[in-house]
Scaffold this active site. Structure first.
Site, PDB file in Angstrom:
ATOM      1  NE  ARG A 476     -64.627 -30.111  -0.474  1.00  0.00           N
ATOM      2  CZ  ARG A 476     -65.410 -30.596   0.474  1.00  0.00           C
ATOM      3  NH1 ARG A 476     -65.920 -29.796   1.399  1.00  0.00           N
ATOM      4  NH2 ARG A 476     -65.689 -31.880   0.514  1.00  0.00           N
ATOM      5  CD  GLU A 478     -63.414 -33.470  -2.007  1.00  0.00           C
ATOM      6  OE1 GLU A 478     -63.307 -32.619  -1.130  1.00  0.00           O
ATOM      7  OE2 GLU A 478     -63.468 -34.687  -1.768  1.00  0.00           O
ATOM      8  CD1 TRP A 538     -66.798 -43.154  -1.419  1.00  0.00           C
ATOM      9  CD2 TRP A 538     -67.689 -43.962   0.458  1.00  0.00           C
ATOM     10  NE1 TRP A 538     -67.122 -42.092  -0.603  1.00  0.00           N
ATOM     11  CE2 TRP A 538     -67.658 -42.551   0.546  1.00  0.00           C
ATOM     12  CE3 TRP A 538     -68.210 -44.679   1.533  1.00  0.00           C
ATOM     13  CZ2 TRP A 538     -68.145 -41.865   1.660  1.00  0.00           C
ATOM     14  CZ3 TRP A 538     -68.684 -44.002   2.636  1.00  0.00           C
ATOM     15  CH2 TRP A 538     -68.652 -42.615   2.703  1.00  0.00           C
ATOM     16  CD  GLU A 742     -68.477 -31.752   2.920  1.00  0.00           C
ATOM     17  OE1 GLU A 742     -68.139 -30.546   2.929  1.00  0.00           O
ATOM     18  OE2 GLU A 742     -67.725 -32.671   2.569  1.00  0.00           O
ATOM     19  CG  HIS A 763     -71.278 -32.270  -0.226  1.00  0.00           C
ATOM     20  ND1 HIS A 763     -70.264 -31.446  -0.623  1.00  0.00           N
ATOM     21  CD2 HIS A 763     -70.721 -33.493   0.011  1.00  0.00           C
ATOM     22  CE1 HIS A 763     -69.125 -32.163  -0.616  1.00  0.00           C
ATOM     23  NE2 HIS A 763     -69.391 -33.400  -0.250  1.00  0.00           N
TER      24      HIS A 763
END
Ligand code: BGC
Length: 889
Positions: A476, A478, A538, A742, A763
């Site tokens: 996608r 992204e 993250w 995902e 993913h």
């Protein structure tokens, strides 16, 4: 015997800019107990003159050394040998080479050139049909070329090349190298990687032609999902920079560099974009444009435009290039009712198709759309690609047969819909798989075909998403280098492939994206206009990733290069959270992303704060920064204490009472010893209450099997592994998945597809259980304090399986385990590389009856008994091949 020689974690690399490159080797031996006594490395120049001699080094555990000789010269090939001495005095040697690159930005003389962007194509009012070609406002790719004379065929020719955008370069019509999507993605505002190629065989006496095509790529094409800044993140049109260095027999040298005397033209590639796709108009093709006799003028060619001369950001690429690594035949080709064909490659992957088209008239269009799934009606499903058009277009030129393969785009897909052809044979369309060519290092298989399929799906997730940088998804709009995705999947990735150089490259981007305040980002490379501070889990990837790489590859430079950034990150979190509960400056706080049961944000954040502080302290210790080690060690202890005081009750319950809360507390060793049993008990209850099942998202998923296993509940880890209802790993496979999804429920028969707004079928994050397949199921692991697989831990967890095996090409050499359970006999084969030792845990009902090679273990050569545990015997072994047998029902 040394083998697998590497320089900077790459085999025979061209273009090394590291002044003290790491030279490494692996070891093999047919003899049990064989161990190296030491090594000696010698580096020579091409003419044989010795440049550096390490001298004999008595280090039985070493499998690498840093070059320690005089400054390396640019663009020079060095040959090196490693000689390994066995404990018996016998020696074995192996040889390899590496070649330096430009070494310094100041060594370049080339300029950035392109087609003058002010020269626009004339615009005619669109004819019917023309408007159907959505070009997304993209410009045609650009061709650049320069003819040159070589007085004689050179003795050596090297091409150093890069682009702001993507390039494909040719010498005399022959494509140079096999790198795809080069020069790769960096934050081009900080650094632009170049590649080096040996083109000696391509340059001839007399007239030659150097010719390139450049396209937008990450530089000026569409990247990511931000609608306010969907493209042109770094620049607005692509540019080429290249130098061809010719060395002649008499020692003289010539350089052909990009500059204002090149020619430029628009390419027949009308547009090429990573997200949108590529369009070739073969009517505009001019065969021979890249050959020496192409002539100097011709329609559309003009003087190239010098866009810039700044060379200060040029760096040698350190990661392996993306390559077309394999091909997938079409499994089925189905005619569609409304015309066209639907092609199923049987595997979701990242890449493109190669199509042979026949019988087209000039101007006929063949359109190829890509998708990961089919809808209920059996048509291509593309809603989840969001704004990524993922469509390639061929406009025929009138040849009887045309082979079309786009060059400057890639898609994530399993299915392709082809329209515009009257017939399509399966043999005329092929899936071309692209990924960063990280050498595959691991194999896993077991007696349950479903688990094997899961391992395959996880591996395809890795292939599809290691494309230049570690991405979240390949399909996608992204495809970003999300830090948590990479962090949680890294342990799995490291067992599947040698990703040392790949992540070394990406970590430059992670550091580059750090804010002046010390905050890592959420994605790397950074995009213009994106400046979010890293969320818990993250941003912490900036600490966890270097630490894990150091453990796997034993290369301290992962810590040296990243320690300052690690310290700055921990300081950033600390500065804004002086009470040691991380609740300020949490960025977008994605929490345990996509978890069926959410974990309180402050629990999760504070756990990561403690983990990052602790690992930073350990990294500082390895690097020899005692003061930093003490400071971050003390901070980590305080954060752990705060975590317990704030979030943990006297019976070991963690606030939120979710699987992920316990997993983080246990995996990150946050709890005092007396609270561990209570926490483990509660975690096990939660898993049991859920089915057994899991309720974690991205941050908990990779921890659940290892933590349950480490605390005596491998049975539950197995139950989770083999569960088939959602949420589970096998559920998607029951519904046609060939890669990890995902979301746990990306598709259900009851509800159909999950929200198209975010529903990737490729993913890797939830596939991070892959690590436990190797470490737990097959039992191939290194001991907790070990680095570079020096001290192995072989501890298979059979569960209800009847066999499993794994092979892993470690930095030290091949490690393998394989076990079967048949008629009450457990057989375990283990291979340990020279210089490593292993503790082997043999599951058995009768520890006293365990044999190795048919002999009771107490008498087996090279085996010593280290102890017994509940239903197991522990043995210590050195290098070599072993076969243990034991009674086990
Ligand atoms: C991505 C993720 C990423 C997340 C941040 C998503 O859009 O696909 O994998 O980690 O955003 O929460």
């Amino acid at each position: 015997m040394p083998y697998g020689l590497r320089c900077e974690h790459r085999a025979e690399p061209l273009g090394i800019d590291e002044p003290e490159p790491l030279l490494s080797w692996r070891l093999s031996s047919g003899r049990r107990g064989d161990a190296p006594g030491g090594f000696r490395v010698r580096v020579r120049a091409e003419d044989g003159a010795q440049v550096w001699d390490s001298g004999p080094v008595d280090d039985p555990s070493a499998v690498s050394v840093r070059y320690g000789g005089p400054a390396l010269r640019p663009r020079t090939r060095y040959r090196w040998t490693v000689e390994v001495t066995g404990t018996d005095g016998a020696t074995a040697r192996e040889e390899s080479w590496f070649e330096t690159g430009m070494l310094s930005p100041s060594a370049w003389s080339a300029a950035w050139i392109t087609h003058d962007p002010s020269v626009q194509d004339v615009v005619d009012a669109p004819e019917e049909g023309e408007v159907a070609l959505a070009d997304h406002g993209l410009q045609p790719a650009v061709r650049l070329r320069r003819a040159f004379e070589a007085p004689a065929a050179p003795v050596a020719a090297r091409l150093y090349v890069t682009a702001r955008g993507l390039y494909e370069i040719r010498v005399n019509g022959t494509r140079v190298g096999d790198a795809e999507l080069a020069p790769g993605w960096t934050d081009y505002r900080d650094r632009i990687d170049y590649q080096a190629y040996d083109v000696t065989g391509l340059v001839r006496t007399g007239a030659n032609m150097l010719a390139a095509t450049i396209a937008d790529g990450w530089w000026s094409g569409f990247v990511g999902f931000d609608e306010r800044r969907s493209g042109a993140h770094y620049g607005t049109f692509p540019q080429l920079l290249a130098e061809l260095h010719l060395v002649h027999a008499d020692g003289s040298a010539d350089v052909v560099a990009t500059c204002g005397d090149w020619q430029s033209a628009r390419s027949p590639v009308r547009y090429a974009d990573l997200l949108m796709g590529e369009c070739h108009d073969l009517r505009r093709e001019t065969p021979g444009w890249d050959l020496p006799d192409a002539g100097h003028d011709g329609e559309g060619w003009r003087t190239a435009w010098v866009a810039a001369t700044d060379r200060s950001r040029l760096t040698a690429s350190v990661a392996p290039p993306v390559r077309a690594v394999r091909e997938l035949p079409a499994r089925t080709v189905t005619p569609l009712a409304g015309g066209g064909f639907l092609v199923d490659f049987g595997q979701n992957f990242a890449g493109r198709v190669r199509l042979t088209a026949r019988g087209l008239a000039p101007g006929d269009r063949v359109v190829i759309r890509h998708g990961e799934a089919l809808d209920e009606a059996g048509a291509l499903y593309t809603a989840n690609l969001r704004t990524a058009d993922a469509t390639d277009v061929l406009i025929a030129g009138g040849d009887a047969e045309t082979v079309f393969e786009p060059r400057f785009t890639y898609h994530g897909f399993r299915y392709a819909e082809v329209t515009g052809l009257s017939a399509l044979d399966a043999g005329d369309i092929t899936g071309v798989v692209l990924h960063s060519d990280t050498p595959w290092a691991g194999e896993f298989t077991c007696s349950d075909p479903d688990v094997d399929r899961l391992h395959e799906a996880i591996s395809w997730g890795q292939r599809s998403n290691f494309v230049g940088v570690p991405t979240d998804c390949p399909q996608r709009d992204e495809r970003l280098g999300w830090l948590a995705d990479a962090q949680v999947f890294l342990p799995t990735a490291c067992l599947n492939a040698d990703v040392a150089a790949f992540f070394d490259g990406w970590l430059r981007e992670v550091r580059g994206a750090q804010s002046p305040d010390g905050a890592f980002g959420n994605v790397a490379p950074r995009l213009a206009g994106v400046s979010d501070e890293g969320a818990p889990g993250w941003g912490d990837a900036g600490v966890l990733v270097p630490w894990h790489l150091y453990r796997v590859y034993g290369d301290e430079r992962f810590l040296e290069r990243n320690l300052d950034a690690m310290c700055a990150w921990v300081d950033h979190v600390h500065r804004h959270n002086p009470d040691l509960v991380w609740s300020n400056r949490t960025g977008p706080h994605f929490a345990d992303w996509l978890a069926p049961t959410p974990t309180p944000r402050d629990v999760l954040a504070t756990a990561y704060f403690a983990r990052s502080a602790a690992l930073t302290a350990r990294a500082a210790e390895v690097v020899g920064s005692e003061e930093a080690a003490a400071r971050y060690g003390a901070l980590a202890a305080h954060v752990r204490k705060t975590f317990t005081e704030r979030f943990v009750s006297a019976d070991g319950r963690v606030h939120g009472d979710t699987q992920t809360a316990y997993l983080l507390a246990l995996a990150f060793e946050l709890l005092p010893d007396d609270l561990v049993p209570g926490a483990v008990r509660r975690l096990a209850e939660l898993v049991e209450e859920a089915g057994p099942g899991l309720t974690t998202g991205f941050l908990g998923v990779g921890l659940i099997a290892p933590v349950l296993d480490a605390h005596g509940r491998a049975d539950l880890a197995h139950a989770l592994l083999r569960r088939t209802d959602p949420p589970s790993w096998l559920y998607p496979l029951r519904h046609g998945a060939t890669t990890v999804w995902e979301r746990w429920d990306g598709y259900t028969p009851e509800r159909g597809f999950q929200a198209a707004a975010m529903n990737s079928f490729n993913h890797y994050a939830l596939g991070s259980v892959g690590e436990w397949l190797y470490r737990g199921v097959a039992g191939l692991d290194q001991a907790p304090g070990s680095t570079g697989y020096r001290e192995l831990l072989i501890r298979p967890r059979p569960g209800a399986l009847s066999g499993a095996s794994a092979r892993y090409e470690s930095v030290r050499g091949l490690v393998s385990t394989g076990w079967t359970r048949r008629d009450g006999v457990f057989e375990l084969r283990v291979a340990v590389p020279p210089g490593a030792t292993a503790t082997v845990h043999i599951p058995t009902d009768d520890p006293a009856g365990v044999r190795e090679g048919g002999t009771p273990v107490a008498d087996a050569p090279g085996v010593s008994v280290a102890g017994t545990g509940p239903r197991e015997l522990r043995c210590r072994i050195g290098s070599g091949d072993y076969r243990f047998t034991a009674a086990l029902q």
